[in-house]
Design a protein around this motif. Structure first.
Motif, PDB file in Angstrom:
ATOM      1  N   LEU A  19     -31.679 -21.459  20.437  1.00  0.00           N
ATOM      2  CA  LEU A  19     -30.243 -21.166  20.583  1.00  0.00           C
ATOM      3  C   LEU A  19     -29.846 -21.274  22.050  1.00  0.00           C
ATOM      4  CD1 LEU A  19     -29.844 -17.648  18.898  1.00  0.00           C
ATOM      5  CD2 LEU A  19     -28.663 -19.694  18.178  1.00  0.00           C
ATOM      6  N   ASN A  20     -28.547 -21.479  22.298  1.00  0.00           N
ATOM      7  CA  ASN A  20     -28.057 -21.263  23.664  1.00  0.00           C
ATOM      8  C   ASN A  20     -27.135 -20.043  23.690  1.00  0.00           C
ATOM      9  OD1 ASN A  20     -25.520 -22.115  22.761  1.00  0.00           O
ATOM     10  ND2 ASN A  20     -25.877 -24.230  23.389  1.00  0.00           N
ATOM     11  N   SER A  21     -26.650 -19.719  24.873  1.00  0.00           N
ATOM     12  CA  SER A  21     -25.873 -18.471  25.011  1.00  0.00           C
ATOM     13  C   SER A  21     -24.559 -18.554  24.249  1.00  0.00           C
ATOM     14  CB  SER A  21     -25.602 -18.172  26.490  1.00  0.00           C
ATOM     15  OG  SER A  21     -24.846 -19.219  27.073  1.00  0.00           O
ATOM     16  N   GLU A  22     -23.957 -19.727  24.217  1.00  0.00           N
ATOM     17  CA  GLU A  22     -22.678 -19.882  23.511  1.00  0.00           C
ATOM     18  C   GLU A  22     -22.887 -19.587  22.019  1.00  0.00           C
ATOM     19  OE1 GLU A  22     -21.178 -23.848  23.148  1.00  0.00           O
ATOM     20  OE2 GLU A  22     -19.097 -23.201  22.971  1.00  0.00           O
ATOM     21  N   ALA A  37     -30.049  -6.765  15.628  1.00  0.00           N
ATOM     22  CA  ALA A  37     -29.427  -6.702  16.952  1.00  0.00           C
ATOM     23  C   ALA A  37     -27.934  -6.481  16.751  1.00  0.00           C
ATOM     24  CB  ALA A  37     -29.664  -7.998  17.727  1.00  0.00           C
ATOM     25  N   THR A  38     -27.373  -5.586  17.520  1.00  0.00           N
ATOM     26  CA  THR A  38     -25.924  -5.373  17.441  1.00  0.00           C
ATOM     27  C   THR A  38     -25.222  -6.531  18.144  1.00  0.00           C
ATOM     28  OG1 THR A  38     -25.821  -4.201  19.546  1.00  0.00           O
ATOM     29  CG2 THR A  38     -26.260  -2.863  17.579  1.00  0.00           C
ATOM     30  N   SER A  39     -23.938  -6.649  17.877  1.00  0.00           N
ATOM     31  CA  SER A  39     -23.184  -7.727  18.523  1.00  0.00           C
ATOM     32  C   SER A  39     -23.195  -7.529  20.038  1.00  0.00           C
ATOM     33  CB  SER A  39     -21.749  -7.752  17.992  1.00  0.00           C
ATOM     34  OG  SER A  39     -21.141  -6.487  18.155  1.00  0.00           O
ATOM     35  N   GLU A  40     -23.147  -6.289  20.453  1.00  0.00           N
ATOM     36  CA  GLU A  40     -23.168  -6.004  21.894  1.00  0.00           C
ATOM     37  C   GLU A  40     -24.492  -6.464  22.514  1.00  0.00           C
ATOM     38  OE1 GLU A  40     -22.214  -1.871  22.670  1.00  0.00           O
ATOM     39  OE2 GLU A  40     -22.974  -2.064  24.720  1.00  0.00           O
ATOM     40  N   GLN A  41     -25.576  -6.188  21.819  1.00  0.00           N
ATOM     41  CA  GLN A  41     -26.888  -6.616  22.310  1.00  0.00           C
ATOM     42  C   GLN A  41     -26.987  -8.139  22.343  1.00  0.00           C
ATOM     43  OE1 GLN A  41     -29.277  -4.398  19.500  1.00  0.00           O
ATOM     44  NE2 GLN A  41     -29.823  -2.852  21.026  1.00  0.00           N
ATOM     45  N   MET A  42     -26.434  -8.783  21.320  1.00  0.00           N
ATOM     46  CA  MET A  42     -26.473 -10.247  21.287  1.00  0.00           C
ATOM     47  C   MET A  42     -25.709 -10.826  22.477  1.00  0.00           C
ATOM     48  SD  MET A  42     -25.995 -11.464  17.362  1.00  0.00           S
ATOM     49  CE  MET A  42     -25.933 -10.220  16.105  1.00  0.00           C
ATOM     50  N   ARG A  43     -24.548 -10.273  22.739  1.00  0.00           N
ATOM     51  CA  ARG A  43     -23.758 -10.794  23.873  1.00  0.00           C
ATOM     52  C   ARG A  43     -24.494 -10.565  25.184  1.00  0.00           C
ATOM     53  NH1 ARG A  43     -19.190  -9.581  20.649  1.00  0.00           N
ATOM     54  NH2 ARG A  43     -19.504  -7.354  21.001  1.00  0.00           N
ATOM     55  N   MET A  44     -25.095  -9.448  25.284  1.00  0.00           N
ATOM     56  CA  MET A  44     -25.828  -9.087  26.502  1.00  0.00           C
ATOM     57  C   MET A  44     -26.988 -10.058  26.736  1.00  0.00           C
ATOM     58  SD  MET A  44     -28.275  -6.926  28.000  1.00  0.00           S
ATOM     59  CE  MET A  44     -28.129  -5.980  29.502  1.00  0.00           C
ATOM     60  N   VAL A  45     -27.773 -10.276  25.707  1.00  0.00           N
ATOM     61  CA  VAL A  45     -28.926 -11.177  25.836  1.00  0.00           C
ATOM     62  C   VAL A  45     -28.448 -12.613  26.072  1.00  0.00           C
ATOM     63  CG1 VAL A  45     -30.971 -12.087  24.672  1.00  0.00           C
ATOM     64  CG2 VAL A  45     -30.411  -9.680  24.459  1.00  0.00           C
ATOM     65  N   ALA A  46     -27.343 -12.986  25.467  1.00  0.00           N
ATOM     66  CA  ALA A  46     -26.778 -14.323  25.701  1.00  0.00           C
ATOM     67  C   ALA A  46     -26.463 -14.499  27.189  1.00  0.00           C
ATOM     68  CB  ALA A  46     -25.523 -14.527  24.864  1.00  0.00           C
ATOM     69  N   ASN A  47     -25.850 -13.490  27.780  1.00  0.00           N
ATOM     70  CA  ASN A  47     -25.526 -13.568  29.217  1.00  0.00           C
ATOM     71  C   ASN A  47     -26.784 -13.633  30.060  1.00  0.00           C
ATOM     72  OD1 ASN A  47     -22.780 -13.556  28.864  1.00  0.00           O
ATOM     73  ND2 ASN A  47     -22.598 -11.323  28.996  1.00  0.00           N
ATOM     74  N   LEU A  48     -27.795 -12.882  29.662  1.00  0.00           N
ATOM     75  CA  LEU A  48     -29.064 -12.901  30.403  1.00  0.00           C
ATOM     76  C   LEU A  48     -29.723 -14.274  30.311  1.00  0.00           C
ATOM     77  CD1 LEU A  48     -30.520  -9.383  29.466  1.00  0.00           C
ATOM     78  CD2 LEU A  48     -29.489 -10.091  31.634  1.00  0.00           C
ATOM     79  N   ALA A  49     -29.636 -14.873  29.136  1.00  0.00           N
ATOM     80  CA  ALA A  49     -30.218 -16.202  28.965  1.00  0.00           C
ATOM     81  C   ALA A  49     -29.514 -17.214  29.873  1.00  0.00           C
ATOM     82  CB  ALA A  49     -30.109 -16.648  27.511  1.00  0.00           C
ATOM     83  N   LYS A  50     -28.199 -17.073  29.933  1.00  0.00           N
ATOM     84  CA  LYS A  50     -27.416 -17.998  30.763  1.00  0.00           C
ATOM     85  C   LYS A  50     -27.772 -17.815  32.242  1.00  0.00           C
ATOM     86  CE  LYS A  50     -22.749 -19.750  30.878  1.00  0.00           C
ATOM     87  NZ  LYS A  50     -21.392 -19.623  30.364  1.00  0.00           N
TER      88      LYS A  50
END
Lengths: 110, 557
Positions: free
Chosen positions: B63-66, B348-361
């Motif tokens: 996956l990517n962050s988007e 994973a909560t949506s908040e956690q998903m967004r957080m990890v997405a930002n970290l990946a980016k």
């Protein structure tokens, strides 16, 4: 159930639009509340009501077709008007998952 | 990583349009449930215990962050604010409404995602090594081959109505983190005399009849990759049983026909079709490879890493358990544990998903993987960034330093969600996680993989657990069987052995605790893992002590 005993049972299904668990009432209509379900204690009657479930139309809205998916019979235990499910799976199905409270019903089974 | 071509985007758009019409026809009653079921399954939609469940494909777990951010949006908009990552590297949403599914699919299409063929009797999501492209022991990155398989298998004209589901896994490393020997087709990239090729195994699987796959080709040259895979499925498509879905998988076909006979038929079919693949597949593969090789990892100084590592015990533990060496010096592979003690594995909560997405980016070149252990992998993190990453994960409650340890439990959704299940797996996983946290023994125990399935379909992969737990129903109550010694690496693949009669819901956690204590007493030293001890002493010392403490009532004669 032993062959010389029958019931109590109710007809249950899933709601087409939400997947929610529903029960057939005496009207007949469908409800998410087990206490409003029509309780059947006769085998022949249960076949008739199951058939009713299978041909049901127009459930929660007059504008839509059948909301019923896969009706079947669910066995209950009724003790002094307290309703419980014979199968643990059915209790879980009614009360909701045990890991989160999703606003369905309070989880009562440990 | 791969980005959708115009063809991909148009295909998904059309597929979503078709399914929108099918949903409308179903709601209006123009399709019966019997007619609609195969259509919704082809689009990843199940009707489960409480509601619908949508299984979204995450091709080979990448996956990517988007995309992860969009999954978070879907969770908030149309579900209950969370998603569940599965043992097949997909994500499941447990609460969508039928009328919202077309909108969800449109939303997925917008970021190059879909739910096609995540269910039904088709070729399912291709799974692979979550460390692919980064692993030290990698011969070649398997992901371009996985992507080629995805393109080839999607809406394949011959393979839309197979006898049963079909699962393919591919790995490019010596250490098989994709459990290829437990798939219908397992592909291992090999190097022979300087030439790249594949070892092909067939007929592996778990479920009610666990089987280790049979190697039918020890070395397949890489240019024959796609026609050979097609030959295997083509032969099985004709032979696989359609009269009994419990005997329809390729592992049963192999057993009934004999592996040599099956292999001969595959080779015959391969000879027939090989030349019809006129090189277009090889050209496509080369184009795909360009997309996967585009990440250029920048060399950087280590910064303050050494000092932070020395000063901070929590960070040290986290690095020890959750960080793996990368093939490029200075870089690491980070596993973000979704196994916070007491939480549902893989959620994973949506908040956690967004957080990890930002970290990946920010830290991993905008790339993430979902592992079949239900954790998230950030494959390209420079060592200098580890402490900052750890600090942010800690704030988000995602810094459990337990990857590979006893609380890194794999569990299927079980009876809480799944119509097929016979017992709950999630409460057991949660209780075990808390129990071993409270005992403060995790680090001392070391590597110990617990896998829990809520029924014999084994979606929790319990056969492959060092301790595997299978939930069943006995006399209307939940009952749990234990297997020991499962192992999924290629050289030493092993199906777990049954300990003995099952245990009640109240007994199973004390039983697991007892098993761990037996191991701790028997191990030669701190370095000997649970699995090593089990292999050395066998099952008898464990079963003897367990059934002394938890005697089973004998059945009346």
């Amino acid at each position: 159930m032993k062959s010389d005993e029958f019931g109590p049972v109710v007809v249950s299904a899933n709601d087409l639009l939400t997947g929610n668990v529903i029960f057939l009432t005496e009207k007949p209509d469908w409800t998410t509340n087990i206490h409003e379900a029509y309780v059947i204690n006769d085998k022949a009657e249960s076949c008739r009501w199951l058939l009713e479930g299978e041909v049901q139309q127009s459930l929660f809205s007059d504008n839509l077709f059948s909301h019923v998916v896969d009706p079947y019979l669910v066995e209950l235990k009724i003790d002094k008007e307290v309703i419980s499910f014979c199968a643990f799976k059915e209790a879980l199905r009614y009360y909701g998952p045990s890991n989160y409270f999703h606003g369905k019903r309070d989880w009562e089974i440990v | 990583m791969y980005s959708y071509s115009g063809f991909d985007s148009e295909f998904i758009k059309e597929r979503t349009r078709q399914f929108r019409e099918q949903v409308n026809r179903r709601i209006k009653g123009f399709l019966t449930e019997e007619e609609f079921t195969p259509l919704r399954l082809l689009n990843g939609l199940y009707l489960q215990t409480h509601s619908y469940m949508l299984r979204v494909a995450i091709p080979y777990g990448v996956l990517n962050s988007e995309q992860l951010t969009q999954l978070a949006f879907i969770a908030d908009q149309w579900d209950k604010g969370y998603g569940h990552f599965t043992t097949r590297q997909n994500i499941q949403f447990n609460w969508p409404n039928l009328v919202d599914i077309p909108e969800i699919l449109d939303s997925l299409a917008g970021v190059g995602m879909h739910a096609v063929q995540t269910s039904g009797n088709t070729i399912r999501n291709i799974t692979s090594d979550p460390f692919a492209g980064a692993a030290v022991d990698e011969i070649e990155n398997p992901l371009p081959y996985a992507e080629l398989l995805r393109q080839w298998s999607t809406d394949h004209q011959e393979f839309q109505f197979l006898p049963r589901k079909f699962k393919i896994a591919i790995t490019g490393s010596l250490n098989d983190r994709a459990a290829t020997r437990f798939h219908d087709i397992g592909l291992r990239i090999m190097l022979k005399n300087g030439q790249l090729g594949f070892e092909v195994s067939v007929g592996g699987g778990l479920g009610r009849t666990p089987v280790i796959g049979t190697v039918i080709r020890e070395f397949l040259p890489k240019e024959d990759f796609l026609p050979y895979v097609e030959s295997v499925i083509s032969v099985w498509n004709l032979l696989g049983r359609r009269d009994n879905k419990y005997k329809a998988r390729i592992k049963i076909t192999l057993r009934e026909l004999g592996s040599k006979e099956f292999q001969a038929l595959v080779e015959k079919r391969f000879d027939e079709i090989r030349n019809t693949f006129n090189g277009a597949d090889s050209k496509t593969l080369e184009d795909i490879k360009l997309q996967f090789s585009s990440v250029q990892l920048i060399e950087m100084p280590l910064g303050n890493y050494q000092n932070r590592h020395k000063e901070n015990q929590g960070f040290r533990n986290w690095v020890k358990n959750n960080v793996t060496e990368h093939k490029i010096t200075g870089y690491t592979i980070v596993t973000v544990s979704l196994k916070t003690h007491g939480n549902t594995p893989g959620d994973a909560t949506s908040e956690q998903m967004r957080m990890v997405a930002n970290l990946a980016k920010q830290y991993s070149y905008d790339e993430l993987r979902i592992s079949k252990e239900q954790n998230i992998v950030l494959p390209h993190v420079h060592r200098s960034a580890l402490f900052d990453l750890y600090s942010m994960l800690l704030k988000a409650g995602l810094a459990s330093a337990n990857v590979g340890l006893i609380s890194d439990i794999v569990a299927c959704p079980g009876l809480d969600y799944c119509k097929l299940a016979t017992a709950r797996s999630i409460p057991l996983a949660k209780e075990l996680g808390v129990r071993f946290r409270d005992l403060d023994l995790e680090q001392k125990i070391g590597i110990l993989k617990i896998k829990i399935s809520g029924c014999i379909n084994a979606c929790g992969h319990h056969h492959l657990g060092h301790i595997g737990i299978l939930g069943l129903e006995r006399a209307g109550k939940e009952s749990y069987q234990v297997v020991l010694g499962g192992e999924e690496s290629t050289e030493t693949s092993n199906i777990g052995k049954n300990l003995g009669p099952g245990f009640s819901k109240t007994e199973i956690v004390p039983v697991i605790e007892k098993l761990v204590n037996i191991y701790l007493a028997l191990r030669l030293d701190d370095a000997e893992t649970f699995l090593e001890t089990y292999k050395r002493v066998g099952i008898t010392p464990f079963s003897k002590e367990i059934y002394q403490e938890f005697p089973r009532r004998k059945k009346n004669a």
